[in-house]
Design an enzyme around this catalytic site. Structure first.
Site, PDB file in Angstrom:
ATOM      1  CB  CYS A  85      21.608 -65.261  -8.361  1.00 29.03           C
ATOM      2  SG  CYS A  85      21.787 -65.982  -9.979  1.00 29.03           S
ATOM      3  NE  ARG A 106      21.977 -61.679 -17.692  1.00 28.59           N
ATOM      4  CZ  ARG A 106      22.258 -62.004 -16.444  1.00 28.59           C
ATOM      5  NH1 ARG A 106      21.315 -62.415 -15.647  1.00 28.59           N
ATOM      6  NH2 ARG A 106      23.496 -61.921 -15.991  1.00 28.59           N
ATOM      7  NE  ARG A 123      26.019 -67.149  -9.487  1.00 25.33           N
ATOM      8  CZ  ARG A 123      26.062 -66.750 -10.757  1.00 25.33           C
ATOM      9  NH1 ARG A 123      24.958 -66.439 -11.390  1.00 25.33           N
ATOM     10  NH2 ARG A 123      27.213 -66.673 -11.387  1.00 25.33           N
ATOM     11  CE  LYS A 131      27.059 -65.297 -20.195  1.00 23.02           C
ATOM     12  NZ  LYS A 131      27.014 -65.165 -18.735  1.00 23.02           N
ATOM     13  CG  ASN A 132      30.301 -67.062 -18.767  1.00 23.97           C
ATOM     14  OD1 ASN A 132      29.638 -66.019 -18.774  1.00 23.97           O
ATOM     15  ND2 ASN A 132      29.795 -68.217 -18.380  1.00 23.97           N
ATOM     16  CG  ASP A 153      27.063 -72.057 -17.207  1.00 26.08           C
ATOM     17  OD1 ASP A 153      26.393 -71.968 -16.169  1.00 26.08           O
ATOM     18  OD2 ASP A 153      28.064 -71.344 -17.424  1.00 26.08           O
TER      19      ASP A 153
HETATM   20  N1  EPU Z   1      30.946 -69.784  -4.423  1.00 23.76           N
HETATM   21  C1  EPU Z   1      31.153 -69.566  -3.094  1.00 23.76           C
HETATM   22  N2  EPU Z   1      31.789 -68.414  -2.720  1.00 23.76           N
HETATM   23  C2  EPU Z   1      32.223 -67.512  -3.626  1.00 23.76           C
HETATM   24  C3  EPU Z   1      32.025 -67.740  -4.988  1.00 23.76           C
HETATM   25  C4  EPU Z   1      31.374 -68.897  -5.372  1.00 23.76           C
HETATM   26  O1  EPU Z   1      30.766 -70.379  -2.255  1.00 23.76           O
HETATM   27  O2  EPU Z   1      32.792 -66.488  -3.220  1.00 23.76           O
HETATM   28  C5  EPU Z   1      30.273 -71.015  -4.849  1.00 23.76           C
HETATM   29  C6  EPU Z   1      29.020 -70.729  -5.681  1.00 23.76           C
HETATM   30  O3  EPU Z   1      27.899 -70.494  -4.849  1.00 23.76           O
HETATM   31  C7  EPU Z   1      28.905 -72.009  -6.492  1.00 23.76           C
HETATM   32  C8  EPU Z   1      30.359 -72.381  -6.739  1.00 23.76           C
HETATM   33  O4  EPU Z   1      31.115 -71.696  -5.748  1.00 23.76           O
HETATM   34  O5  EPU Z   1      28.285 -73.011  -5.713  1.00 23.76           O
HETATM   35  C9  EPU Z   1      30.880 -72.017  -8.102  1.00 23.76           C
HETATM   36  O6  EPU Z   1      30.546 -70.666  -8.415  1.00 23.76           O
HETATM   37  P1  EPU Z   1      31.513 -69.743  -9.260  1.00 23.76           P
HETATM   38  O7  EPU Z   1      32.052 -68.672  -8.388  1.00 23.76           O
HETATM   39  O8  EPU Z   1      32.493 -70.587  -9.987  1.00 23.76           O
HETATM   40  O9  EPU Z   1      30.494 -69.088 -10.271  1.00 23.76           O
HETATM   41  P2  EPU Z   1      30.706 -67.670 -10.948  1.00 23.76           P
HETATM   42  O10 EPU Z   1      32.141 -67.459 -11.151  1.00 23.76           O
HETATM   43  O11 EPU Z   1      29.934 -66.643 -10.236  1.00 23.76           O
HETATM   44  C10 EPU Z   1      30.708 -68.479 -13.418  1.00 23.76           C
HETATM   45  C11 EPU Z   1      29.882 -68.277 -14.656  1.00 23.76           C
HETATM   46  C12 EPU Z   1      28.535 -68.958 -14.488  1.00 23.76           C
HETATM   47  C13 EPU Z   1      28.784 -70.444 -14.246  1.00 23.76           C
HETATM   48  C14 EPU Z   1      29.692 -70.631 -13.023  1.00 23.76           C
HETATM   49  C15 EPU Z   1      30.083 -72.076 -12.772  1.00 23.76           C
HETATM   50  C16 EPU Z   1      30.607 -66.152 -15.515  1.00 23.76           C
HETATM   51  C17 EPU Z   1      30.273 -64.753 -15.840  1.00 23.76           C
HETATM   52  N3  EPU Z   1      29.679 -66.845 -14.882  1.00 23.76           N
HETATM   53  O12 EPU Z   1      29.990 -67.894 -12.358  1.00 23.76           O
HETATM   54  O13 EPU Z   1      27.860 -68.800 -15.726  1.00 23.76           O
HETATM   55  O14 EPU Z   1      27.571 -71.109 -14.023  1.00 23.76           O
HETATM   56  O15 EPU Z   1      30.918 -69.878 -13.206  1.00 23.76           O
HETATM   57  O16 EPU Z   1      30.739 -72.600 -13.873  1.00 23.76           O
HETATM   58  O17 EPU Z   1      31.665 -66.630 -15.876  1.00 23.76           O
HETATM   59  C18 EPU Z   1      26.018 -68.515 -17.134  1.00 23.76           C
HETATM   60  O18 EPU Z   1      26.802 -68.180 -18.035  1.00 23.76           O
HETATM   61  O19 EPU Z   1      24.810 -68.773 -17.347  1.00 23.76           O
HETATM   62  C19 EPU Z   1      26.513 -68.622 -15.767  1.00 23.76           C
HETATM   63  C20 EPU Z   1      25.708 -68.595 -14.711  1.00 23.76           C
END
Ligand code: EPU
Length: 419
Positions: free
Chosen positions: A115, A398, A120, A21-22, A306
């Site tokens: 969230c 999801r 996030r 999915k991701n 995850d």
């Molecule tokens: N963060 C910031 N600023 C930003 C973006 C992120 O401070 O602008 C912080 C977040 O709050 C967190 C850390 O950086 O503490 C990492 O977050 P990241 O941005 O990597 O998360 P994401 O890209 O929004 C993806 C996956 C998540 C998974 C995370 C971490 C997808 C669609 N989602 O989210 O997957 O937990 O990376 O590996 O790829 C799931 O599939 O259940 C899921 C939540």
């Protein structure tokens, strides 16, 4: 709304892992970078993918999805708005921002909002895209932007919690059409980013370093259509490993990439499992008594956040005390209270959870709070004595395609019912 009724089960047999999915979601967003047709294989049939289909359709794409293959073409309509009603249900929708700015020069994308797994923010996405030359403002809950011409530059994308997966995806996609060279430093190294890079290169992008903390992109004037098979889902694979450990069931898990789950395999070994890897297949034989372990979630190649909830269930049944430290989303512990209601002995303090192993858990009525917490509750239901009713199972849908139908042939006693 559906719920699951789960009974104690022991599993046996083979499980074939679906597409990731991701990886699928940003790759689908990347099709906005071209007007040509793109063909994607191995996209999982999960509700987040259906949400992304609606977002793309809203942005003027025509999506034909038959089992196994998704064809994405362009209509004349060239909308640039991703509305709140779609974005609020799935944060990954925010990764249409980069491609829209790069290709359509304009974007209005709803901010994803709160969230349940914790704060996030999207500051890193906005910082990277602004440094590429996009003019962005946040008004009325939307990020509104224009980009007359993006230009490559050196971007440091590290944040308080390290790299950002979707932040890297957004900036990487925009950089493929920016003039000149972009360096993305502290980029996420997750396999899903590598897969996105592979797809973008098939579209004609010039990228090196994907999978490392320094990605280099030489912008192109335009990208073309491409065909791609998405990688398999390392989190679904890890969920099955956790289920095997918790239920003490020997399983064969097929269609895995061992290098995507090294930290998870290492953890399973430390818990006492015997693993046999053969190409893309893993046979796992759990021990009679699970060893307690300490787990710290970290960006790839560390242990994935995850899988934290699913492994917590296995540790609830280990012979001793384990410590989980959540370093990505320090509040991602909504499942703790539900597991406690099933007899788990867990105490939580900030980003730490201390888990005291117990011999048995019991069924209860519990509430799924997010995608991975739901998977953890399914595993807990399969080890608990008595019935477990898991409400709000739409969270599970999801990210896992009809998980109960994939588990039933292995012996899982799970029924989907109307809530
Ligand atoms: N963060 C910031 N600023 C930003 C973006 C992120 O401070 O602008 C912080 C977040 O709050 C967190 C850390 O950086 O503490 C990492 O977050 P990241 O941005 O990597 O998360 P994401 O890209 O929004 C993806 C996956 C998540 C998974 C995370 C971490 C997808 C669609 N989602 O989210 O997957 O937990 O990376 O590996 O790829 C799931 O599939 O259940 C899921 C939540």
């Amino acid at each position: 709304m559906d719920k699951f009724v789960v009974h104690k089960s022991s599993l046996k047999g083979e499980f074939v892992v679906s597409g990731a999915k991701n990886a699928s979601l940003p790759i689908m967003a990347a099709t906005l970078l071209t007007d040509d047709e793109c063909i994607l294989h191995n996209i999982p049939d999960v509700s987040d993918v259906r949400t992304m289909v609606r977002i793309l359709e809203n942005l003027g794409k025509v999506v034909q999805w038959t089992p196994g293959t998704m064809r994405i073409r362009s209509r004349r309509l060239r909308n640039y708005v991703a509305p709140y009603r779609l974005v609020r249900t799935m944060r990954a929708s925010f990764c249409v921002l980069g491609p829209l700015l790069a290709k359509r020069k304009k974007a209005k994308v709803s901010l994803p909002g709160g969230c349940v797994i914790g704060s996030r923010p999207v500051d890193l996405h906005l910082k990277g895209l602004s440094q590429l030359g996009a003019e962005l403002i946040v008004e009325n809950g939307y990020c509104v932007g224009s980009a007359a011409g993006l230009a490559g530059t050196h971007i440091f994308l590290g944040g308080h919690f390290g790299s950002s997966v979707l932040g890297t995806a957004n900036v990487l996609m925009a950089a493929t059409l920016a003039a000149g060279e972009t360096l993305i430093e502290y980029s996420a190294c997750e396999p899903e980013i590598v897969d996105l890079g592979v797809f973008l290169k098939k579209m004609g992008a010039d990228i090196t370093g994907e999978g490392t903390p320094l990605i280099r992109v030489n912008g192109k004037r335009q990208l073309h259509g491409a065909e791609h098979t998405v990688i398999s889902d390392r989190i679904e694979a890890g969920t099955l490993i956790a289920a095997s450990l918790a239920t003490r069931s020997a399983l064969t898990i097929k269609n895995i990439y061992p290098l995507h789950i090294t930290s998870v395999l290492e953890c399973a070994r430390r818990m006492g499992a015997v693993l046999r890897l053969k190409r893309n297949s893993l046979s796992i034989k759990p021990p009679r008594r699970l060893h307690p372990v300490n787990i710290t979630t970290l960006p790839f190649p560390g242990f994935p956040t995850d899988l934290q909830a699913q492994f917590m269930v296995a540790l609830c049944l280990a012979d001793g005390v384990s410590l989980i430290t959540e370093k990505i989303f320090p509040d991602r512990f909504m499942h703790v209270a539900e597991l406690q209601r099933m007899g788990a002995r867990i105490s939580r303090s900030g980003p730490y959870a201390i888990i005291e192993g117990t011999r048995s858990m019991y069924g209860a009525e519990v509430m799924a709070s997010d995608l991975r917490a739901s998977a953890a509750l399914v595993i807990a239901g399969m080890v608990a004595h008595g019935d477990t009713e898991i409400l709000r199972i739409y969270h599970l849908d999801r990210g896992y395609g009809r998980l109960e139908e994939k588990l039933k042939p292995l012996g899982a006693k799970i029924k989907r019912e109307k809530q």
